[in-house]
Design a protein around this motif. Structure first.
Motif, PDB file in Angstrom:
ATOM      1  N   ALA A 206       0.824  -1.204   0.000  1.00 51.50           N
ATOM      2  CA  ALA A 206       0.000   0.000   0.000  1.00 51.50           C
ATOM      3  C   ALA A 206       0.856   1.252   0.000  1.00 51.50           C
ATOM      4  N   ASP A 207       2.155   1.081   0.068  1.00 52.45           N
ATOM      5  CA  ASP A 207       3.058   2.200   0.301  1.00 52.45           C
ATOM      6  C   ASP A 207       4.322   1.966  -0.523  1.00 52.45           C
ATOM      7  N   LEU A 208       4.833   3.025  -1.140  1.00 50.83           N
ATOM      8  CA  LEU A 208       6.034   2.873  -1.971  1.00 50.83           C
ATOM      9  C   LEU A 208       7.322   2.897  -1.146  1.00 50.83           C
ATOM     10  N   ALA A 209       7.236   3.374   0.106  1.00 49.66           N
ATOM     11  CA  ALA A 209       8.469   3.571   0.888  1.00 49.66           C
ATOM     12  C   ALA A 209       9.282   2.281   1.066  1.00 49.66           C
ATOM     13  N   PRO A 210       8.665   1.150   1.420  1.00 53.00           N
ATOM     14  CA  PRO A 210       9.474  -0.075   1.557  1.00 53.00           C
ATOM     15  C   PRO A 210      10.121  -0.485   0.240  1.00 53.00           C
ATOM     16  N   LEU A 211       9.405  -0.294  -0.866  1.00 52.70           N
ATOM     17  CA  LEU A 211       9.982  -0.615  -2.168  1.00 52.70           C
ATOM     18  C   LEU A 211      11.190   0.276  -2.425  1.00 52.70           C
ATOM     19  N   GLU A 212      11.054   1.562  -2.126  1.00 49.46           N
ATOM     20  CA  GLU A 212      12.155   2.494  -2.371  1.00 49.46           C
ATOM     21  C   GLU A 212      13.371   2.112  -1.521  1.00 49.46           C
ATOM     22  N   ARG A 213      13.104   1.746  -0.273  1.00 50.64           N
ATOM     23  CA  ARG A 213      14.211   1.313   0.604  1.00 50.64           C
ATOM     24  C   ARG A 213      14.911   0.096   0.006  1.00 50.64           C
ATOM     25  N   ALA A 214      14.119  -0.852  -0.431  1.00 54.21           N
ATOM     26  CA  ALA A 214      14.692  -2.089  -0.988  1.00 54.21           C
ATOM     27  C   ALA A 214      15.469  -1.802  -2.272  1.00 54.21           C
ATOM     28  N   PHE A 215      14.905  -0.978  -3.159  1.00 55.79           N
ATOM     29  CA  PHE A 215      15.575  -0.678  -4.430  1.00 55.79           C
ATOM     30  C   PHE A 215      16.892   0.052  -4.161  1.00 55.79           C
ATOM     31  N   THR A 216      16.874   0.946  -3.167  1.00 52.58           N
ATOM     32  CA  THR A 216      18.101   1.688  -2.845  1.00 52.58           C
ATOM     33  C   THR A 216      19.188   0.724  -2.387  1.00 52.58           C
ATOM     34  N   ARG A 217      18.808  -0.224  -1.551  1.00 53.84           N
ATOM     35  CA  ARG A 217      19.799  -1.225  -1.100  1.00 53.84           C
ATOM     36  C   ARG A 217      20.317  -2.042  -2.271  1.00 53.84           C
ATOM     37  N   LEU A 218      19.416  -2.347  -3.206  1.00 52.69           N
ATOM     38  CA  LEU A 218      19.814  -3.124  -4.377  1.00 52.69           C
ATOM     39  C   LEU A 218      20.799  -2.315  -5.231  1.00 52.69           C
ATOM     40  N   GLY A 219      20.550  -1.008  -5.323  1.00 50.11           N
ATOM     41  CA  GLY A 219      21.453  -0.134  -6.081  1.00 50.11           C
ATOM     42  C   GLY A 219      22.849  -0.122  -5.471  1.00 50.11           C
ATOM     43  N   ASN A 220      22.887  -0.088  -4.152  1.00 45.31           N
ATOM     44  CA  ASN A 220      24.200  -0.123  -3.478  1.00 45.31           C
ATOM     45  C   ASN A 220      24.913  -1.434  -3.777  1.00 45.31           C
ATOM     46  N   LEU A 221      24.139  -2.504  -3.831  1.00 48.58           N
ATOM     47  CA  LEU A 221      24.737  -3.805  -4.149  1.00 48.58           C
ATOM     48  C   LEU A 221      25.298  -3.797  -5.573  1.00 48.58           C
ATOM     49  N   VAL A 222      24.556  -3.208  -6.498  1.00 50.30           N
ATOM     50  CA  VAL A 222      25.035  -3.136  -7.890  1.00 50.30           C
ATOM     51  C   VAL A 222      26.389  -2.416  -7.918  1.00 50.30           C
ATOM     52  N   THR A 223      26.504  -1.325  -7.182  1.00 54.74           N
ATOM     53  CA  THR A 223      27.781  -0.578  -7.132  1.00 54.74           C
ATOM     54  C   THR A 223      28.896  -1.476  -6.595  1.00 54.74           C
ATOM     55  N   ARG A 224      28.612  -2.171  -5.500  1.00 52.90           N
ATOM     56  CA  ARG A 224      29.656  -3.028  -4.913  1.00 52.90           C
ATOM     57  C   ARG A 224      30.066  -4.145  -5.873  1.00 52.90           C
ATOM     58  N   LEU A 225      29.080  -4.717  -6.570  1.00 53.20           N
ATOM     59  CA  LEU A 225      29.397  -5.803  -7.504  1.00 53.20           C
ATOM     60  C   LEU A 225      30.236  -5.283  -8.662  1.00 53.20           C
ATOM     61  N   ASP A 256       3.317   7.499  -9.772  1.00 49.90           N
ATOM     62  CA  ASP A 256       4.168   7.693  -8.578  1.00 49.90           C
ATOM     63  C   ASP A 256       5.222   6.581  -8.494  1.00 49.90           C
ATOM     64  N   TYR A 257       4.791   5.366  -8.772  1.00 55.08           N
ATOM     65  CA  TYR A 257       5.708   4.228  -8.735  1.00 55.08           C
ATOM     66  C   TYR A 257       6.839   4.431  -9.746  1.00 55.08           C
ATOM     67  N   ALA A 258       6.455   4.769 -10.988  1.00 55.21           N
ATOM     68  CA  ALA A 258       7.465   4.930 -12.039  1.00 55.21           C
ATOM     69  C   ALA A 258       8.411   6.079 -11.718  1.00 55.21           C
ATOM     70  N   ALA A 259       7.869   7.158 -11.121  1.00 56.24           N
ATOM     71  CA  ALA A 259       8.723   8.297 -10.771  1.00 56.24           C
ATOM     72  C   ALA A 259       9.724   7.883  -9.691  1.00 56.24           C
ATOM     73  N   MET A 260       9.258   7.105  -8.726  1.00 56.16           N
ATOM     74  CA  MET A 260      10.156   6.634  -7.664  1.00 56.16           C
ATOM     75  C   MET A 260      11.248   5.744  -8.269  1.00 56.16           C
ATOM     76  N   VAL A 261      10.843   4.831  -9.140  1.00 52.01           N
ATOM     77  CA  VAL A 261      11.838   3.934  -9.755  1.00 52.01           C
ATOM     78  C   VAL A 261      12.842   4.758 -10.565  1.00 52.01           C
ATOM     79  N   ALA A 262      12.345   5.747 -11.297  1.00 55.86           N
ATOM     80  CA  ALA A 262      13.239   6.582 -12.120  1.00 55.86           C
ATOM     81  C   ALA A 262      14.271   7.276 -11.226  1.00 55.86           C
ATOM     82  N   ARG A 263      13.786   7.793 -10.094  1.00 58.69           N
ATOM     83  CA  ARG A 263      14.667   8.520  -9.166  1.00 58.69           C
ATOM     84  C   ARG A 263      15.746   7.586  -8.629  1.00 58.69           C
ATOM     85  N   VAL A 264      15.328   6.408  -8.179  1.00 61.17           N
ATOM     86  CA  VAL A 264      16.281   5.514  -7.509  1.00 61.17           C
ATOM     87  C   VAL A 264      17.251   4.874  -8.505  1.00 61.17           C
TER      88      VAL A 264
END
Ligand code: LLP
Length: 426
Positions: A206-225, A256-264
């Protein structure tokens, strides 16, 4: 566009009166709107189109009906599958193999082999053990398995516990803390061609915040890899977007979802993969049912319908709400418990619900039943499997036959040693 309009006081699916479907096919029956499926598919595709050239892989588990898959295939959708059976369905519906992603913690050797034989687009590996097994199978066949590593980002998706998949103690993926080590290993294993990472944290969010948190962590992993020299070309962001089940409920919009994904994901430079399920099919279907009888009750009357928890499991399993409305409104109101015929109290769709007054023989629908409806059906209480109908403007077709209890019984055998005389004597 309202796929289930009221025309002259009667509920329709597109241009077909539901009463006609009930008369010709019987009840209970799932009814899907092709126009709604296409509207939802287009809306999703359009919302994520600015994010490069993403793969929209429909989560087949939400509605695996072949005709539904065919509609989505024509909309350019690929498929997220979680079993050999789903993989075969996706292929049978005409979904190109390279648009198929295979997720799941328990893929068997036979299923992994099938995925390699079909040359599907990506296998999402969920454990180091699975990586080793896939490597052995692929190497023995002399092929490279294109694969991603599913990680568990340890976020609370804020949804029902039974459909949360991204918390630390969840069975899905490998913990973020171990992801680099597992990916390093995957890169050295013969037969594996790792291309990226994946996650899916839960459903009906019901909320984009947990998705954004998860995607951000995934982005950090991509950088480390990448720092370790791995070429990361794909990231699979899973599904999970919630939809309103009660009139008036508000959910984050696709925009809103697509904008969040674009940002992250702005700097990721990867091909994104999405695995939407519910948001594509949920509101495109209803479960049409007939009132068997209205029984007096201590607090409220019981409206006993001919659909049951074996046909639509969500209320019994998750306490889920499905709006219930008559096919022809009587104008009068009543407060009732809506129940099925199955012999357990859990076979309750709603308690103390204010609805239109219904009587024995009346037709009604459970709304928003296109996702996780027919696909979760069972034959409990020796009831059959509910049929499915697809409506297209003024025509409709039965896209899954009703499977009668006798057909299920016909697959059972009584061994000789139970039916011979000696057996009976003992
Ligand atoms: N990707 C993966 C790996 C999944 O496990 C799922 C759903 C999806 C995508 C699609 O999620 P969606 O976009 O539909 O939220 N039976 C439950 C829902 C279970 C969801 C399981 N995984 C229900 O009736 O609410």
């Amino acid at each position: 566009m309202n796929p289930f309009p009221i025309v002259a006081g009667e509920l329709y699916a597109e241009e077909v009166p539901l009463s006609r479907i009930a008369a010709e096919v019987g009840t209970p029956v799932y009814v899907y709107s092709r126009a709604a499926l296409e509207r939802n598919a287009t809306a999703f595709r359009d919302a994520v189109a600015p994010l490069g050239d993403p793969l929209c892989a429909f989560a087949v588990k939400a509605n695996p009906n072949l005709a539904v898959l065919r509609v989505l295939a024509a909309q350019g959708f690929g498929a997220d599958v979680v079993s050999g059976g789903e993989l075969r369905r996706a292929r049978a519906a005409g979904i190109a193999a390279d648009k198929i992603v295979f997720s799941g913690v328990g893929k068997t050797a036979a299923e992994l082999t099938l995925a390699l034989e079909e040359r599907i687009g990506q296998i999402n590996i969920e454990s180091v053990e699975e990586a080793d097994e896939l490597s052995a199978i692929a190497a023995a066949r002399g092929v490279q398995a294109v694969c991603a590593l599913r990680v568990n980002p340890d976020v609370d998706a804020g949804t029902h516990d039974k459909i949360s998949t991204g918390k630390a103690d969840s069975k899905f993926g490998v913990p973020l803390a171990e992801a680099v080590e597992v990916y390093d290993r995957m890169a050295t294993l013969p037969g594996l061609a790792p291309c990226g990472v994946a996650l899916h944290i839960g459903s009906q969010l019901a909320d984009l915040a947990p998705l954004e948190r998860a995607f951000t962590r995934l982005g950090n992993l991509v950088t480390r890899l990448r720092q370790k020299g791995h070429a990361i070309t794909r990231v699979d962001l899973g599904g999970g977007l919630g939809i309103p089940y009660r009139q008036g409920e508000m959910f984050p919009s696709l925009a809103d979802y697509a904008a969040m994904v674009a940002r992250v994901t702005r700097s990721w430079d990867v091909r994104l993969i999405f695995e939407p399920g519910r948001i594509i099919v949920g509101d495109a279907g209803v479960l049409l049912t007939r009132v068997v009888r209205v029984k007096r009750g201590a607090a409220n009357p019981f409206v006993v319908v001919d659909a049951a928890m074996n046909d639509l499991a969500r209320p019994a399993m998750y306490g889920a709400w499905h709006d219930f409305m008559p096919v022809r409104a009587s104008g009068a109101r009543m407060v009732a418990n809506i129940v099925g015929p199955i012999c357990e109290t859990g076979d309750t769709f709603a308690t103390g619900r204010e609805i239109d007054r219904l009587e024995s023989g009346d037709l009604a629908v459970f709304r928003t039943a296109g996702a996780y409806g027919a696909t979760m059906a069972s034959s409990y209480n020796s009831r059959g499997f509910v049929p499915e109908v697809l409506v297209d403007a003024d025509r409709f077709a039965v896209v899954a036959d009703r499977i009668a209890p006798d057909a299920i019984m016909a697959a059972e055998r009584v061994p000789d040693w139970l039916s011979d005389d000696a057996g009976q004597a003992r």
